[in-house]
Scaffold this motif. Structure first.
Motif, PDB file in Angstrom:
ATOM      1  N   LEU A   1       0.976  -1.559  -0.059  1.00  0.00           N
ATOM      2  CA  LEU A   1      -0.281  -0.147  -0.026  1.00  0.00           C
ATOM      3  C   LEU A   1       0.882   1.129  -0.199  1.00  0.00           C
ATOM      4  O   LEU A   1       0.323   2.279  -0.109  1.00  0.00           O
ATOM      5  CB  LEU A   1      -1.095   0.004   1.117  1.00  0.00           C
ATOM      6  CG  LEU A   1      -1.947  -0.883   1.293  1.00  0.00           C
ATOM      7  CD1 LEU A   1      -3.022  -0.964   2.464  1.00  0.00           C
ATOM      8  CD2 LEU A   1      -3.068  -0.806  -0.003  1.00  0.00           C
ATOM      9  N   HIS A   2       2.229   1.231   0.113  1.00  0.00           N
ATOM     10  CA  HIS A   2       3.249   2.235   0.201  1.00  0.00           C
ATOM     11  C   HIS A   2       2.867   3.137   1.102  1.00  0.00           C
ATOM     12  O   HIS A   2       3.041   4.634   1.089  1.00  0.00           O
ATOM     13  CB  HIS A   2       3.075   2.928  -1.247  1.00  0.00           C
ATOM     14  CG  HIS A   2       3.297   1.900  -2.297  1.00  0.00           C
ATOM     15  ND1 HIS A   2       4.489   1.458  -2.586  1.00  0.00           N
ATOM     16  CD2 HIS A   2       2.497   1.328  -3.216  1.00  0.00           C
ATOM     17  CE1 HIS A   2       4.576   0.569  -3.723  1.00  0.00           C
ATOM     18  NE2 HIS A   2       3.180   0.512  -3.970  1.00  0.00           N
ATOM     19  N   VAL A   3       2.546   2.762   2.489  1.00  0.00           N
ATOM     20  CA  VAL A   3       2.119   3.634   3.329  1.00  0.00           C
ATOM     21  C   VAL A   3       2.828   3.119   4.893  1.00  0.00           C
ATOM     22  O   VAL A   3       2.920   2.057   4.807  1.00  0.00           O
ATOM     23  CB  VAL A   3       0.633   3.804   3.717  1.00  0.00           C
ATOM     24  CG1 VAL A   3       0.002   2.328   4.137  1.00  0.00           C
ATOM     25  CG2 VAL A   3       0.176   4.615   4.498  1.00  0.00           C
ATOM     26  N   ALA A   4       3.281   4.115   5.638  1.00  0.00           N
ATOM     27  CA  ALA A   4       3.686   3.869   6.694  1.00  0.00           C
ATOM     28  C   ALA A   4       2.866   4.596   7.780  1.00  0.00           C
ATOM     29  O   ALA A   4       2.491   5.650   7.760  1.00  0.00           O
ATOM     30  CB  ALA A   4       5.132   4.397   6.918  1.00  0.00           C
ATOM     31  N   ILE A   5       2.566   3.693   9.058  1.00  0.00           N
ATOM     32  CA  ILE A   5       1.840   4.111   9.890  1.00  0.00           C
ATOM     33  C   ILE A   5       2.380   4.541  11.156  1.00  0.00           C
ATOM     34  O   ILE A   5       2.988   3.443  11.473  1.00  0.00           O
ATOM     35  CB  ILE A   5       0.536   3.181  10.109  1.00  0.00           C
ATOM     36  CG1 ILE A   5      -0.345   3.057   8.857  1.00  0.00           C
ATOM     37  CG2 ILE A   5      -0.144   3.493  11.326  1.00  0.00           C
ATOM     38  CD1 ILE A   5      -1.345   1.776   9.114  1.00  0.00           C
ATOM     39  N   LEU A   6       2.309   5.569  11.746  1.00  0.00           N
ATOM     40  CA  LEU A   6       3.129   5.849  12.835  1.00  0.00           C
ATOM     41  C   LEU A   6       2.195   5.944  14.060  1.00  0.00           C
ATOM     42  O   LEU A   6       1.102   6.958  14.041  1.00  0.00           O
ATOM     43  CB  LEU A   6       4.059   6.912  12.699  1.00  0.00           C
ATOM     44  CG  LEU A   6       4.990   7.279  13.999  1.00  0.00           C
ATOM     45  CD1 LEU A   6       6.048   8.406  13.240  1.00  0.00           C
ATOM     46  CD2 LEU A   6       4.365   7.815  15.124  1.00  0.00           C
ATOM     47  N   THR A   7       1.966   5.185  15.037  1.00  0.00           N
ATOM     48  CA  THR A   7       1.180   5.186  16.110  1.00  0.00           C
ATOM     49  C   THR A   7       1.934   5.004  17.718  1.00  0.00           C
ATOM     50  O   THR A   7       3.057   4.588  17.554  1.00  0.00           O
ATOM     51  CB  THR A   7      -0.086   4.287  15.950  1.00  0.00           C
ATOM     52  OG1 THR A   7      -0.833   4.672  17.037  1.00  0.00           O
ATOM     53  CG2 THR A   7       0.403   2.943  16.242  1.00  0.00           C
ATOM     54  N   CYS A   8       1.151   5.251  18.605  1.00  0.00           N
ATOM     55  CA  CYS A   8       1.539   4.901  19.918  1.00  0.00           C
ATOM     56  C   CYS A   8       1.751   3.395  20.095  1.00  0.00           C
ATOM     57  O   CYS A   8       1.238   2.722  19.787  1.00  0.00           O
ATOM     58  CB  CYS A   8       0.666   5.418  21.021  1.00  0.00           C
ATOM     59  SG  CYS A   8       1.211   5.348  22.699  1.00  0.00           S
ATOM     60  N   MET A   9       2.778   2.985  21.258  1.00  0.00           N
ATOM     61  CA  MET A   9       3.007   1.818  21.778  1.00  0.00           C
ATOM     62  C   MET A   9       1.837   1.235  22.397  1.00  0.00           C
ATOM     63  O   MET A   9       1.668  -0.068  23.056  1.00  0.00           O
ATOM     64  CB  MET A   9       4.412   1.567  22.418  1.00  0.00           C
ATOM     65  CG  MET A   9       4.282   2.494  23.749  1.00  0.00           C
ATOM     66  SD  MET A   9       6.085   2.538  24.381  1.00  0.00           S
ATOM     67  CE  MET A   9       5.754   3.063  25.964  1.00  0.00           C
ATOM     68  N   ASP A  10       0.706   1.964  22.858  1.00  0.00           N
ATOM     69  CA  ASP A  10      -0.450   1.468  23.664  1.00  0.00           C
ATOM     70  C   ASP A  10      -0.804   0.300  23.355  1.00  0.00           C
ATOM     71  O   ASP A  10      -1.264   0.106  22.205  1.00  0.00           O
ATOM     72  CB  ASP A  10      -1.358   2.639  23.719  1.00  0.00           C
ATOM     73  CG  ASP A  10      -2.158   2.429  24.743  1.00  0.00           C
ATOM     74  OD1 ASP A  10      -3.218   1.596  24.894  1.00  0.00           O
ATOM     75  OD2 ASP A  10      -2.370   3.402  25.655  1.00  0.00           O
ATOM     76  N   ALA A  11      -1.032  -0.821  24.081  1.00  0.00           N
ATOM     77  CA  ALA A  11      -1.599  -1.987  23.828  1.00  0.00           C
ATOM     78  C   ALA A  11      -3.209  -2.006  23.248  1.00  0.00           C
ATOM     79  O   ALA A  11      -3.569  -2.982  22.733  1.00  0.00           O
ATOM     80  CB  ALA A  11      -1.373  -2.918  24.890  1.00  0.00           C
TER      81      ALA A  11
END
Length: 163
Positions: free
Chosen positions: A29-39
């Motif tokens: 999909l040529h996408v990077a998702i940046l998110t929190c480490m929250d479970a």
């Protein structure tokens, strides 16, 4: 049995049933998702991702730090991603600390004061805006036109775009 043992047992039971394409390190999909480490943020389920579709980067708060820029630069320049999706969330633990108090605590316990920023915040929407701007302004990233930021509500599962 340790938590690691539990996870290894689950992996063995899972076998080869995980759907998706494992043939390339380049996300389809040529996408990077940046998110929190929250479970509570289950990234693959949240977006219906299959293996091989996206890079998923996680850190405390889901904030764009120098290390996230490093990973995004590799993701874009070497592995073909062109879009960045930033997802922070409600009730984040990083919004419950302050930069100085946490650094003071670490220094008191260890005798060393961290040189890195905690990136604590009070307002999650403002933190998302800051992270989006850091990506857009980075000289290391060739693809900064498709960067969008969202807040994930951990209670309802709703995503709200931050303008």
């Amino acid at each position: 049995m340790t938590s690691i043992d539990v996870l290894l047992k689950r992996n063995q039971e899972l076998g080869e049933v995980t759907p998706g394409d494992r043939s390339s390190p380049k996300p389809s999909l040529h996408v990077a998702i940046l998110t929190c480490m929250d479970a509570r943020i289950r990234v693959f389920e949240l977006f219906g991702l299959l293996q091989g579709e996206s890079h998923v980067l996680r850190n405390a708060g889901g904030v764009v730090t120098d290390d996230m820029i490093r990973s995004l630069a590799l993701s874009q320049r070497k592995l073909g991603t062109r879009e960045v999706l930033i997802v922070q969330h409600t009730e984040c633990g990083l919004s419950m600390v302050t930069e100085d108090d946490f650094k003071d605590e670490l220094e008191s316990d260890t005798g060393l004061r961290p040189t890195w920023a905690v990136e604590a915040f009070r307002n999650v929407e403002n933190s998302v805006r800051t992270s989006v701007e850091r990506v857009r302004r980075s000289d290391f990233l060739p693809h900064t036109e498709n960067v969008r930021g969202f807040v994930y509500d951990v209670k309802t599962g709703k995503l709200t775009e931050v303008q």
